[in-house]
Structures are given as C-alpha cells and as structure tokens.
Design an enzyme around this catalytic site. Sequence first.
Site, PDB file in Angstrom:
ATOM      1  N   GLY A   2      35.695  -0.704 135.007  1.00 20.92           N
ATOM      2  CA  GLY A   2      36.005  -0.153 136.333  1.00 20.92           C
ATOM      3  C   GLY A   2      37.408   0.399 136.526  1.00 20.92           C
ATOM      4  O   GLY A   2      37.619   1.261 137.368  1.00 20.92           O
TER       5      GLY A   2
ATOM      6  N   ASP B 265      36.924  -9.243 144.332  1.00 20.96           N
ATOM      7  CA  ASP B 265      35.911  -9.556 145.347  1.00 20.96           C
ATOM      8  C   ASP B 265      35.920 -11.077 145.550  1.00 20.96           C
ATOM      9  O   ASP B 265      36.615 -11.587 146.422  1.00 20.96           O
ATOM     10  CB  ASP B 265      34.576  -9.008 144.833  1.00 20.96           C
ATOM     11  CG  ASP B 265      33.433  -9.146 145.820  1.00 20.96           C
ATOM     12  OD1 ASP B 265      33.674  -9.564 146.948  1.00 20.96           O
ATOM     13  OD2 ASP B 265      32.285  -8.824 145.457  1.00 20.96           O
TER      14      ASP B 265
ATOM     15  N   ASN C 244      36.637 -14.392 140.974  1.00 17.41           N
ATOM     16  CA  ASN C 244      36.234 -15.124 139.763  1.00 17.41           C
ATOM     17  C   ASN C 244      36.628 -14.392 138.484  1.00 17.41           C
ATOM     18  O   ASN C 244      37.054 -15.018 137.511  1.00 17.41           O
ATOM     19  CB  ASN C 244      34.714 -15.365 139.768  1.00 17.41           C
ATOM     20  CG  ASN C 244      34.340 -16.453 140.752  1.00 17.41           C
ATOM     21  OD1 ASN C 244      34.982 -17.485 140.821  1.00 17.41           O
ATOM     22  ND2 ASN C 244      33.308 -16.210 141.536  1.00 17.41           N
ATOM     23  N   THR C 245      36.481 -13.080 138.473  1.00 18.85           N
ATOM     24  CA  THR C 245      36.832 -12.310 137.272  1.00 18.85           C
ATOM     25  C   THR C 245      38.327 -12.429 136.985  1.00 18.85           C
ATOM     26  O   THR C 245      38.733 -12.711 135.854  1.00 18.85           O
ATOM     27  CB  THR C 245      36.449 -10.818 137.456  1.00 18.85           C
ATOM     28  OG1 THR C 245      35.046 -10.748 137.744  1.00 18.85           O
ATOM     29  CG2 THR C 245      36.760 -10.015 136.214  1.00 18.85           C
TER      30      THR C 245
HETATM   31  P1  IMP Z   1      34.815 -10.742 141.444  1.00 22.28           P
HETATM   32  O1  IMP Z   1      34.764 -11.496 140.144  1.00 22.28           O
HETATM   33  O2  IMP Z   1      33.802 -11.209 142.424  1.00 22.28           O
HETATM   34  O3  IMP Z   1      36.200 -10.685 142.040  1.00 22.28           O
HETATM   35  O4  IMP Z   1      34.349  -9.278 141.157  1.00 22.28           O
HETATM   36  C1  IMP Z   1      35.104  -8.406 140.498  1.00 22.28           C
HETATM   37  C2  IMP Z   1      34.268  -7.398 139.768  1.00 22.28           C
HETATM   38  O5  IMP Z   1      33.010  -7.126 140.419  1.00 22.28           O
HETATM   39  C3  IMP Z   1      35.021  -6.122 139.759  1.00 22.28           C
HETATM   40  O6  IMP Z   1      35.815  -6.019 138.603  1.00 22.28           O
HETATM   41  C4  IMP Z   1      33.933  -5.091 139.794  1.00 22.28           C
HETATM   42  O7  IMP Z   1      33.520  -4.802 138.475  1.00 22.28           O
HETATM   43  C5  IMP Z   1      32.794  -5.747 140.522  1.00 22.28           C
HETATM   44  N1  IMP Z   1      32.748  -5.358 141.947  1.00 22.28           N
HETATM   45  C6  IMP Z   1      33.012  -6.117 143.029  1.00 22.28           C
HETATM   46  N2  IMP Z   1      32.847  -5.439 144.163  1.00 22.28           N
HETATM   47  C7  IMP Z   1      32.493  -4.188 143.794  1.00 22.28           C
HETATM   48  C8  IMP Z   1      32.198  -2.994 144.539  1.00 22.28           C
HETATM   49  O8  IMP Z   1      32.226  -2.927 145.781  1.00 22.28           O
HETATM   50  N3  IMP Z   1      31.870  -1.905 143.805  1.00 22.28           N
HETATM   51  C9  IMP Z   1      31.823  -1.918 142.439  1.00 22.28           C
HETATM   52  N4  IMP Z   1      32.102  -2.998 141.706  1.00 22.28           N
HETATM   53  C10 IMP Z   1      32.428  -4.136 142.382  1.00 22.28           C
HETATM   54 MG    MG Z   2      35.813  -4.532 137.194  1.00 20.43          MG
END
Ligand code: IMP
Ligand code: MG
Length: 182
Positions: free
Chosen positions: A50, A109, A112-113
Amino acid sequence: MKGKAIEVGGKAFELYISKEVIARRVGEMGRKINHDFEGRTIVLLCVLNGSFIFAADLIRSLDIDCEFMTISAKSYGGLMESSGEVKVSGFNESNISGKDILIVEDIIDTGNTMDALINYLEKFTPDSINVCSLLLKPGLLEKDIDIDYLGFKIPSKFVVGFGLDYAEKGRQYPDIYALTGN
Ligand code: IMP
Ligand code: MG
C-alpha cells in the site's frame, strides 16, 4: 458539488482527498522530517504494497541522507476489515542495527500491522524507530501507536487510491476515494 466517482471491485467510491491536497501534505511531512533528522541518515522503510506511491513521493521531498528498504505486511481478515493476525515478510536486510528507521505506512486502522512491524524490527536493534503514516482511522485503533508523522486523520471509511487497494484493485488512482454511503 458532486465529486468525481469511480468503481473498484464492483463498489462505488467518491473523491475524498484530492491529489493536490495529498501533495501539499506530503511536502509538509517531508519538510518536518528534513528538519528533525538534519545531519543524520535515515532508513525509509516502505511497507508494501500500500505505501509504494506515498513512499515514492515522500522520498522525493527529502534532502537529508537516506536509504530505502521495503518490507511486506499482510493482515488477514475480510476485504474491508483487518484481523489481529499479521504476517511480516520480504525483509532481507537485517543490517539495520544502529540505524534510524522511519516506517512509511499508507494507513493505520486497528494498529495491529504497525504494532507487529515495530515488534519485529526491534529484534534487529535499530537505534530508533519512527512511524510515518499518510492516514489514520482513530475510530478503530486498538493499539497504542506513537505516530511521529501523520498526514490525515479520517473517519472509519474504507478508502482506495494513491496506493491503497480494495481486493488489490484501485491502487493506481492519483487521488484518494472513499466508499460511497459508508
Ligand atoms: P491495521 O492493521 O488494522 O492498522 O490495518 C492496516 C492495514 O490494513 C493497512 O496497511 C492497509 O493495508 C489495510 N487497510 C486498512 N484500512 C484500509 C482502507 O481503508 N483502505 C485500504 N486498505 C486499508
Ligand atoms: Mg498496508
């Protein structure tokens, strides 16, 4: 005024952040990084897939000494929501010991990532780890992440474009679009 609309993976998205607004903000972030790291060397760590467009723009706004690396992080879950499970891969350069790392991410978001990435990178004993994310959805944040450089806080809307995907589609659009009616 009705904004530009696109369709990605059979879903309708509408213009949310224009490329001009993104470019201005990325420039501001670059200037702040130049200032904060003046006289030092940073390793820009682009989180694939991304962040490839954001990182490409950000690095061109830097005039400090910098190196560039990539890492892959995949969170498993539905197409629009992430699970707590994160797989980190594709990191071949373990020689980051003693270096200043700047993680460049497209969006945080649940967090976690980013949390998994930081834990993973800490094993290689870098001197510092800083976090730079173009977008943050504070609404669903589960982890306490210290974001040093943030582009925009957005509501919990699903977005595509400027490198961000829906089911691997839609990364090529220069602007950021949000799911219609979300
Ligand atoms: P997290 O681990 O929930 O913080 O998610 C992070 C990852 O989810 C990001 O690196 C994105 O790849 C994906 N992601 C979260 N929200 C979106 C969105 O609205 N559009 C596209 N990818 C998203
Ligand atoms: Mg990403």
